[in-house]
Design an enzyme around this catalytic site. Structure first.
Site, short mmCIF file in Angstrom:
data_model
loop_
_atom_site.label_atom_id
_atom_site.label_comp_id
_atom_site.label_asym_id
_atom_site.label_seq_id
_atom_site.Cartn_x
_atom_site.Cartn_y
_atom_site.Cartn_z
N ASP A 53 0.67 -1.68 -0.23
CA ASP A 53 -0.09 0.24 0.01
C ASP A 53 1.32 1.14 -0.17
O ASP A 53 0.13 1.98 -0.68
CB ASP A 53 -0.79 -0.37 1.24
CG ASP A 53 -1.72 1.53 1.33
OD1 ASP A 53 -2.90 1.57 0.41
OD2 ASP A 53 -1.44 1.89 2.52
N GLU A 125 -2.34 -5.16 -3.94
CA GLU A 125 -1.44 -4.14 -2.84
C GLU A 125 0.16 -5.37 -2.61
O GLU A 125 1.79 -4.67 -2.22
CB GLU A 125 -2.26 -3.70 -1.90
CG GLU A 125 -2.57 -3.15 -2.00
CD GLU A 125 -3.51 -1.85 -0.88
OE1 GLU A 125 -4.31 -0.83 -1.45
OE2 GLU A 125 -3.23 -2.95 -0.22
#
Length: 251
Positions: A53, A125
């Site tokens: 992220d 991610e």
């Protein structure tokens, strides 16, 4: 009968075609594609998701900074928010055809098939993080730009926030506050389903359900906004993001 999920060198070869990166640490790759719901998995991708992220945010921010040199922060921030949103990651997971490569609970995958879901966004991610750990920031940047740069060319806006929209709409005419109450929680710990009741003084209550308390609250707020005509439901499109505020509505 479903095909067996690829592992080892076979998995690495498939991922190379999708990311452009040749993994040296195949166990790292397998961990990146293992969701926390996977039965009897020795490890999962939660830590990698956390790192990915941040890597995604850095690469996308740098891309927008270079791509729009004259744009003020107020213009590029909504674009950034849309590009790193979980829904975008999920869409990219579908585009990459990761559904059959991710190890996750079968019921979870079946329920989310065709629509992505959070588990697929998490895998994207985590995969970004795995590429970063295995090959460095340049490898991660090449992977991210392959999928996110084309999306940056389109006009994007910050994804709708139903709870925020509801609060702002109510505040226009009253001091009432929305109250969210959990009605029930069902399902196993790794695959819960929450049902939340939304109550606003002066309006009939309404419920929403989701895989987390937040998702259930957002579902209830979305249903309220649609019921009261604050949002227009363009239901010919499938995603939640197809809904747009009704600019003509007033409280």
């Amino acid at each position: 009968m479903a095909l067996k999920r690829p592992i080892g060198e076979t998995l690495a070869g498939l991922v190379k075609a999708k990311t452009g990166h040749v993994f040296q640490d195949i166990r790292l790759l397998e961990t990146a594609l293992t969701h926390s719901s996977a039965v009897k998995a020795a490890s999962n991708n939660q830590r990698l998701e956390f790192l990915g992220d941040r890597v995604l945010g850095l690469v996308v921010a740098d891309m927008l900074f270079e791509k729009f040199p004259e744009a003020p922060e107020g213009e590029i921030a909504p674009r950034f928010n849309a590009l790193v949103d979980a829904r975008t990651c999920s869409e990219i997971g579908i585009e990459m055809q990761l559904e059959d490569l991710v190890r996750a609970d079968a019921a979870l995958k079946m329920r989310s098939r065709g629509s992505g879901g959070n588990y697929l966004a998490d895998a994207v991610e985590a995969l970004i993080a795995a590429v970063y750990v295995d090959g460095g920031i340049d490898a991660a940047r090449r992977f991210v730009l392959r999928y996110w740069e084309p999306r940056s060319r389109t006009v994007v806006a910050k994804p709708l926030n139903p709870k925020s929209d509801l609060q702002e709409w109510i505040a226009k005419t009253s001091d009432a506050r929305p109250e969210y109450v959990i009605e029930k929680r069902e399902g196993p710990d790794h695959q819960p389903v929450f049902t939340v009741s939304l109550q606003v003084r002066g309006f009939a209550p309404i419920s929403g359900a989701g895989g987390s308390r937040r998702a259930a609250e957002e579902a209830a707020a979305s249903a309220f906004l649609l019921r009261e005509g604050v949002w227009v439901d363009t239901s010919t499109q499938k995603s939640e993001g197809a809904r747009r505020p009704n600019e003509g509505s007033a409280a």
